[in-house]
Design a protein around this motif. Structure first.
Motif, PDB file in Angstrom:
ATOM      1  N   GLU A 142      18.381   8.216 -37.654  1.00  0.00           N
ATOM      2  CA  GLU A 142      17.201   8.569 -38.478  1.00  0.00           C
ATOM      3  C   GLU A 142      15.890   8.080 -37.884  1.00  0.00           C
ATOM      4  O   GLU A 142      14.874   8.771 -37.933  1.00  0.00           O
ATOM      5  N   LYS A 143      15.908   6.864 -37.327  1.00  0.00           N
ATOM      6  CA  LYS A 143      14.677   6.312 -36.735  1.00  0.00           C
ATOM      7  C   LYS A 143      14.226   7.155 -35.539  1.00  0.00           C
ATOM      8  O   LYS A 143      13.042   7.413 -35.350  1.00  0.00           O
ATOM      9  N   ILE A 197      15.086  10.349 -34.977  1.00  0.00           N
ATOM     10  CA  ILE A 197      14.691  11.663 -35.490  1.00  0.00           C
ATOM     11  C   ILE A 197      13.246  11.621 -36.002  1.00  0.00           C
ATOM     12  O   ILE A 197      12.427  12.486 -35.665  1.00  0.00           O
ATOM     13  N   LYS A 198      12.941  10.581 -36.748  1.00  0.00           N
ATOM     14  CA  LYS A 198      11.605  10.452 -37.352  1.00  0.00           C
ATOM     15  C   LYS A 198      10.523  10.257 -36.277  1.00  0.00           C
ATOM     16  O   LYS A 198       9.452  10.860 -36.324  1.00  0.00           O
ATOM     17  N   ALA A 199      10.827   9.426 -35.255  1.00  0.00           N
ATOM     18  CA  ALA A 199       9.817   9.063 -34.260  1.00  0.00           C
ATOM     19  C   ALA A 199       9.662  10.090 -33.153  1.00  0.00           C
ATOM     20  O   ALA A 199       8.553  10.332 -32.669  1.00  0.00           O
ATOM     21  N   TYR A 200      10.781  10.729 -32.746  1.00  0.00           N
ATOM     22  CA  TYR A 200      10.732  11.532 -31.523  1.00  0.00           C
ATOM     23  C   TYR A 200      11.189  12.982 -31.669  1.00  0.00           C
ATOM     24  O   TYR A 200      10.973  13.796 -30.783  1.00  0.00           O
ATOM     25  N   LEU A 201      11.860  13.280 -32.765  1.00  0.00           N
ATOM     26  CA  LEU A 201      12.414  14.639 -32.890  1.00  0.00           C
ATOM     27  C   LEU A 201      11.754  15.433 -34.000  1.00  0.00           C
ATOM     28  O   LEU A 201      12.251  16.474 -34.427  1.00  0.00           O
ATOM     29  N   GLY A 202      10.616  14.936 -34.473  1.00  0.00           N
ATOM     30  CA  GLY A 202       9.843  15.690 -35.462  1.00  0.00           C
ATOM     31  C   GLY A 202      10.508  15.797 -36.822  1.00  0.00           C
ATOM     32  O   GLY A 202      10.241  16.713 -37.594  1.00  0.00           O
ATOM     33  N   GLY A 203      11.377  14.824 -37.129  1.00  0.00           N
ATOM     34  CA  GLY A 203      12.100  14.860 -38.414  1.00  0.00           C
ATOM     35  C   GLY A 203      11.341  14.163 -39.516  1.00  0.00           C
ATOM     36  O   GLY A 203      10.347  13.508 -39.304  1.00  0.00           O
ATOM     37  N   VAL A 214      14.066  -1.463 -28.232  1.00  0.00           N
ATOM     38  CA  VAL A 214      14.220  -1.676 -29.675  1.00  0.00           C
ATOM     39  C   VAL A 214      15.477  -1.015 -30.240  1.00  0.00           C
ATOM     40  O   VAL A 214      15.872  -1.280 -31.381  1.00  0.00           O
ATOM     41  N   LEU A 215      16.095  -0.147 -29.433  1.00  0.00           N
ATOM     42  CA  LEU A 215      17.266   0.586 -29.909  1.00  0.00           C
ATOM     43  C   LEU A 215      18.045   1.081 -28.698  1.00  0.00           C
ATOM     44  O   LEU A 215      17.450   1.408 -27.660  1.00  0.00           O
ATOM     45  N   GLU A 216      19.350   1.140 -28.803  1.00  0.00           N
ATOM     46  CA  GLU A 216      20.155   1.724 -27.726  1.00  0.00           C
ATOM     47  C   GLU A 216      21.421   2.326 -28.321  1.00  0.00           C
ATOM     48  O   GLU A 216      21.817   1.996 -29.447  1.00  0.00           O
ATOM     49  N   GLU A 235      24.733   9.743 -30.437  1.00  0.00           N
ATOM     50  CA  GLU A 235      24.484   8.881 -31.598  1.00  0.00           C
ATOM     51  C   GLU A 235      22.986   8.752 -31.869  1.00  0.00           C
ATOM     52  O   GLU A 235      22.539   8.790 -33.019  1.00  0.00           O
ATOM     53  N   LEU A 236      22.206   8.598 -30.796  1.00  0.00           N
ATOM     54  CA  LEU A 236      20.754   8.491 -30.964  1.00  0.00           C
ATOM     55  C   LEU A 236      20.157   9.795 -31.488  1.00  0.00           C
ATOM     56  O   LEU A 236      19.168   9.777 -32.225  1.00  0.00           O
ATOM     57  N   LEU A 237      20.760  10.928 -31.099  1.00  0.00           N
ATOM     58  CA  LEU A 237      20.296  12.230 -31.601  1.00  0.00           C
ATOM     59  C   LEU A 237      20.386  12.303 -33.115  1.00  0.00           C
ATOM     60  O   LEU A 237      19.598  12.993 -33.765  1.00  0.00           O
ATOM     61  N   ASP A 238      21.376  11.580 -33.672  1.00  0.00           N
ATOM     62  CA  ASP A 238      21.604  11.601 -35.126  1.00  0.00           C
ATOM     63  C   ASP A 238      20.983  10.407 -35.841  1.00  0.00           C
ATOM     64  O   ASP A 238      21.095  10.292 -37.062  1.00  0.00           O
TER      65      ASP A 238
END
Length: 240
Positions: A231-232, A234-240, A219-221, A226-229
């Motif tokens: 928003e999607k 961060i929200k789904a996997y980085l506890g943002g 769904v994303l690459e 870039e993925l670290l920053d």
């Protein structure tokens, strides 16, 4: 690291468990000398992707090409001989065998005893604790030591591509840092790595490029940083 040669190419890969689709036609590639990560929640299809590439699980459609040769649904032991090594989730060391026996089994396809010895010494140089524990049963090692043993066993065949499934799972945070450094150094020495890791921050910190899986679809690459920053992410996997 600057080599743009494609080592692994996955095209429209579909895998089913019974009537349930685990992979819905995913496509991605792994360039020589890179660290590529697959992210996603439990059940997204990450482990299935690795298992299908390495021949443990059969695909129902699609194509896997490694070093320019199609390996789709070839027997796992044949894929290993080509230099593609899969370190499964949960380590799967032989707990009743000694550390030395585990490592020797990692080189079971290698007939040259001198070369086997050289590789064994190389593993012991990388993981001195395994040399100290060489006569202990694998099951008596700590979680971190077992992970080192699993990696060491995989390195006995000097892989061109290493598939790593959740190397930090069940390991103390301090040891996770060691595992991170091991992944970095392996890559620096020329091993290409396809990494599945629940610890998204660790994975994206290491990865040159990443793919996000959701219910069997990519769904994303993007580049790791870039993925670290994103928003999607961060929200789904980085506890943002």
């Amino acid at each position: 690291m600057d080599n743009d040669e494609t080592l692994l190419k996955v095209e429209n890969l579909k895998t089913y468990y019974g009537k349930i689709a685990a992979l819905n036609g995913i496509s991605f590639e792994v360039k020589q000398g890179r660290i590529i990560t697959l992210l996603g929640s439990n059940g997204a299809g990450k482990s299935t992707t690795l298992r299908t590439i390495s021949g443990i699980t059969k695909s129902s459609a699609g194509k896997v090409t490694f070093c320019g040769e199609e390996i789709t649904n070839k027997p796992a032991h044949e894929i290993v001989k080509r230099g593609l090594i899969h370190l499964p989730e949960g380590r799967h060391i032989f707990k009743d065998l000694t550390v030395m026996e585990n490592l020797e089994l990692g080189a079971y396809t290698l007939k040259d005893a001198h070369e086997r010895k050289r590789r064994l010494n190389k593993v012991f140089e990388r993981f001195p604790i395994l040399a100290v524990r060489s006569k202990q049963q694998g099951g008596t090692l700590s979680g971190g030591e077992q992970q080192m043993l699993a990696i060491g066993r995989g390195l006995m065949l000097e892989p061109k591509l290493l598939l790593m499934d959740e190397p930090s799972m069940g390991i103390a945070p301090l040891i996770v840092r060691d595992i991170t450094n091991i992944v970095k150094s392996l890559n620096k020495e020329g091993t290409t790595i396809l990494l599945v890791e629940q610890n998204a921050k660790m994975a994206l910190g290491l990865a040159d490029y990443g793919y996000v899986l959701d219910t069997g679809n990519i769904v994303l690459e993007g580049k790791g940083h870039e993925l670290l920053d994103d928003e999607k992410v961060i929200k789904a996997y980085l506890g943002g």
